[in-house]
Design an enzyme around this catalytic site. Structure first.
Site, PDB file in Angstrom:
ATOM      1  CG  ASN A 292      -0.777  -0.308   2.465  1.00  0.00           C
ATOM      2  OD1 ASN A 292      -0.297  -1.381   2.782  1.00  0.00           O
ATOM      3  ND2 ASN A 292      -1.022   0.621   3.361  1.00  0.00           N
ATOM      4  CG  ASP A 293       0.084   3.965   2.964  1.00  0.00           C
ATOM      5  OD1 ASP A 293      -0.881   3.502   2.346  1.00  0.00           O
ATOM      6  OD2 ASP A 293       0.011   4.341   4.151  1.00  0.00           O
TER       7      ASP A 293
HETATM    8  C1  FRU Z   1      -2.902   4.416   4.956  1.00  0.00           C
HETATM    9  C2  FRU Z   1      -2.575   3.608   6.185  1.00  0.00           C
HETATM   10  C3  FRU Z   1      -1.668   4.371   7.115  1.00  0.00           C
HETATM   11  C4  FRU Z   1      -0.979   3.289   7.867  1.00  0.00           C
HETATM   12  C5  FRU Z   1      -0.803   2.245   6.804  1.00  0.00           C
HETATM   13  C6  FRU Z   1      -0.888   0.842   7.295  1.00  0.00           C
HETATM   14  O1  FRU Z   1      -3.183   3.632   3.859  1.00  0.00           O
HETATM   15  O2  FRU Z   1      -3.744   3.227   6.838  1.00  0.00           O
HETATM   16  O3  FRU Z   1      -2.343   5.290   7.937  1.00  0.00           O
HETATM   17  O4  FRU Z   1       0.237   3.707   8.371  1.00  0.00           O
HETATM   18  O5  FRU Z   1      -1.820   2.452   5.860  1.00  0.00           O
HETATM   19  O6  FRU Z   1      -0.563  -0.063   6.293  1.00  0.00           O
END
Ligand code: FRU
Length: 714
Positions: A292-293
């Site tokens: 993800n991020d």
């Molecule tokens: C955003 C999020 C962040 C967190 C991460 C966990 O997509 O929820 O706030 O750090 O992903 O994977």
């Protein structure tokens, strides 16, 4: 090694030490909850509903780990409901009672009891007694050898209301051994990778890689029992030559799952890596598992570093690590070993940022090499830092972690040059109040709270940009995960908005973006990468990164706005170009792009819409439509207002296998779209529709350049 999280204890050794049972006796099923109703079990109250649940109930986090279709789930009508579910009396005829259990951890209130003579002889709960957690059911068993021959009743209680006030149970079975138990194999690390088979949807198993009693790696995995969907890997390089143990819990008695693990010098599937059917060809995605991020975006010593939220062991979100890739040019990425491992199981490495500590303020420098300091959320501890003295190849967790304790996550650290101090902008959650807190530090270790601004959710980002390219006219930009930004002033401690929040991305494939720190002054760009929320279930990886964009501030009729355009480095992938100029487009005209055929494109076109009607660019079957009367640009389920500038609309479109990124009027509109494009469709189509332009001018195309793109994965 026998203690599993949440207070559950499962001892394979115990089964082995029981008296020999003579001939093997078959298991006896007590209940599998597969029928439409509870049969001869008795339910009271509301919580257990009219019969077994078919998985997850409304407003519940996904329930996993049960067998078959049905299970006991006392979340019927939510956590507020209470009730009991009681079995008919049965005789204990085997040495163990095994079952799957999940939900709340409230002994006596949300639990399952074994009653003998009306008294509680054994009891068990789920693992959760605080916010967060998981609705995963896991195997548990009771040793009931001493109760052999006794009459018993199983009672499932939900007397608890409020968070985790429910209990989930499935597959209660009597046997002479635990139905599922810990298993382990011994191995010597002789090859680079330990490949593990994954089946999407299989029950999650907890696995550990151990060296003696030391846990080296620990994670949850949907371990395949039979034919896997794909393989993931543990990198054994740090343990070369060592004797290791691979341990797993909850492995059913006859499972072959652990026997299928394979040690090799290559990851399984390396032969088709980056050529998989739905692999984005010029967007970063991880070799295996989930991303993800983007995290820790930093430029250092000729490399762009992309760290990212990563589940190395499955297709779905989970087991959060920081994956790592580097690129010389933002286009060609090389995936490196994982950068940040969870401190302990469940203490995940959530999102954060990275800086180069050129002045060695933290004192981590050990050689001529400048140190990269990553700031991340350690979910079990707080905002934490880790540093690398070898250009990001390995990180050391700072012994003084956490450096900030609060309720929140996702630290973004920047150097505030005028004040000569560091700033951490961090998502700060206080009950319903969601905002960004600012902390300052001289050395990245000691942080002082400065201020807080309300109205932002997750993954804050803050930076300064010149307006219209004029460094004397600069503004600060503040945004969070959805990209909606405020423009204002920042004095190193407090952000003061002057306008916003303004929408930034208009697509459906953008979240949690971040910009690079430490870009050389001579370059001067503010380069952003966002999590591209697109994937395909048939792939051994899931999700990607959007193509990097350069951000800029411009004065518009509505005020100062932030624009985004793909970084120019994409031009290195351009192959055959098809260019056309001065085309008049009338409804019904033949498609001027009929001769173009390809899979990956970079399209740049400027057109003048007529007074009404639509201009349609159809990219491999996906229509991108400009409506002249409504002055909107639309694609899929997304639309954005867009007025011609000097009579013209300029579109830039990047087409990959799982996304189409649209930029309009030099980046004023940024619309990244997820789209699984039909492989067979390699066409581009350009058309005007609507009433023939008898009254006004036809739509005209000043110029269109279509570049076929090469794969970045060579
Ligand atoms: C955003 C999020 C962040 C967190 C991460 C966990 O997509 O929820 O706030 O750090 O992903 O994977």
């Amino acid at each position: 090694m026998d203690k599993i999280g949440c207070g559950w204890i499962l001892l394979a050794a115990m089964a082995a030490s029981l008296p020999a049972a003579g001939a093997e006796r078959a298991d006896i099923l007590v209940a599998d909850f597969e029928a439409a109703d509870y049969g001869d079990w008795t339910a009271t109250g509301e919580a257990f509903g009219p019969g077994p649940a078919r998985g997850t109930l409304p407003h519940q986090m996904p329930v996993t780990g049960y067998l078959g279709e049905g299970l006991v789930n006392s979340y019927y009508n939510g956590d507020g409901a209470t009730g009991t579910l009681t079995s008919p009396a049965f005789t204990i005829q085997r040495r163990c009672i095994s079952f799957l259990i999940g939900g709340g951890k409230y002994p006596g209130e949300a639990c399952m009891n074994l009653l003998v003579d009306g008294a509680v002889a054994r009891t068990a709960t789920g693992p959760n007694d605080r916010p967060g957690g998981s609705e995963q059911l896991r195997w548990h068993h009771w040793d009931v050898n001493e109760l052999a021959g006794r009459e018993a009743v199983i009672e499932i209680l939900d007397r608890r209301t409020g968070g985790w006030g429910h209990i989930n149970v499935d597959h209660i079975i009597q046997g002479d051994e635990p139905f599922a138990a810990e298993k382990q194999i011994e191995l010597t690390a002789r090859h680079r990778y330990l490949n593990l088979p994954v089946k999407n949807g299989a029950p999650l198993r907890r696995m550990r890689l151990l060296r003696g009693d030391e846990t080296l790696r620990e994670f949850d995995i949907e371990l395949a029992d039979g034919e896997p969907d794909f393989w993931v890997f543990i990198d054994l390089a740090p343990f070369a030559g060592q004797s290791l143990i691979l341990w797993a819990d909850g492995i059913p008695k006859n499972s072959k799952a652990l026997d299928n693990v394979r040690q090799q010098d290559a990851i399984i599937g390396a032969d088709t890596l980056y050529r998989e059917r739905y692999r984005p060809q010029f967007h970063f995605s991880s070799r295996r598992g989930w991303n993800n991020d983007p995290n820790g975006l930093v430029y250092h010593a000729g490399e762009y570093h992309l760290f990212y939220q990563h589940n190395p062991y499955g297709w779905k979100w989970g087991n959060m690590h920081w994956g790592h890739a580097v690129s010389p040019d933002l286009v060609h990425w090389h995936e490196l070993p994982i950068a940040l491992y969870p401190h302990t199981f469940g203490d995940w490495c959530y999102s954060g940022s990275a800086v180069v500590d050129a002045a060695n303020t933290a004192g981590f420098k050990t050689s001529g090499e400048d140190v990269i300091v990553a700031a991340y959320t350690s979910t079990g501890r707080g905002e934490s830092i880790a540093y690398s003295t070898d250009r990001g190849r390995t990180f050391t967790d700072y012994a003084g972690n956490p450096v900030v304790r609060h309720t929140g996550r996702d630290p973004k650290v920047i150097w505030y040059a005028p004040g000569k101090h560091w700033v951490m902008a961090v998502y700060d959650e206080r009950g319903d109040s969601k905002g960004v807190a600012f902390y300052t530090s001289p050395d990245l270790k000691a942080w002082a709270f400065s201020s807080r601004i309300e109205g932002y959710y997750e993954c804050p980002e803050i930076f300064q940009l010149p307006v219209d390219g004029d460094p004397a006219e600069a503004r600060w930009v503040l945004y969070a995960a959805d990209g909606e930004y405020a423009i204002g002033a920042f004095d190193g401690r407090t952000f003061t908005p002057e306008s916003g929040k303004h929408p930034f991305n208009r697509g459906n494939c953008f979240y949690a973006s971040q910009t690079f720190s430490n870009i050389p002054a001579a370059d001067g760009r503010r380069i952003q990468i966002a999590w591209g929320r697109t994937g395909h279930p048939d792939m051994p990886f899931n999700q990607m990164m959007n193509f990097p964009v350069a951000l800029s501030l411009h004065t518009t009729g509505e005020g100062i706005r932030m624009f985004a355009l793909p970084v120019a480095e994409i031009e290195s992938l351009r192959g055959t170009a098809h260019s056309f100029e001065h085309l008049a487009l009338q409804p019904g005209d033949p498609n001027p792009l009929a001769a173009v055929s390809g899979e990956l494109f970079d399209i740049d076109m400027t057109f003048r819409p007529g007074p009404t009607g639509q201009v349609r660019l159809v990219a491999r079957g996906l229509p991108i439509v400009y409506d002249a009367a409504a002055q909107t640009l639309a694609c899929g389920d997304c639309a954005a207002p867009l007025k011609p500038e000097d009579g013209a609309i300029r579109l830039r479109v990047l087409v990959d296998r799982l996304s189409v990124e649209i930029f309009a009027n030099n980046g004023r509109i940024y619309m990244p779209m997820r789209a699984v494009l039909d492989e067979a469709n390699r066409s581009l189509e350009l058309a005007a529709t609507g009433a023939p332009a008898t009254t006004g001018a036809p739509a005209t195309v000043d110029a269109i350049a279509v570049y076929e793109l090469r794969s970045a994965w060579r």
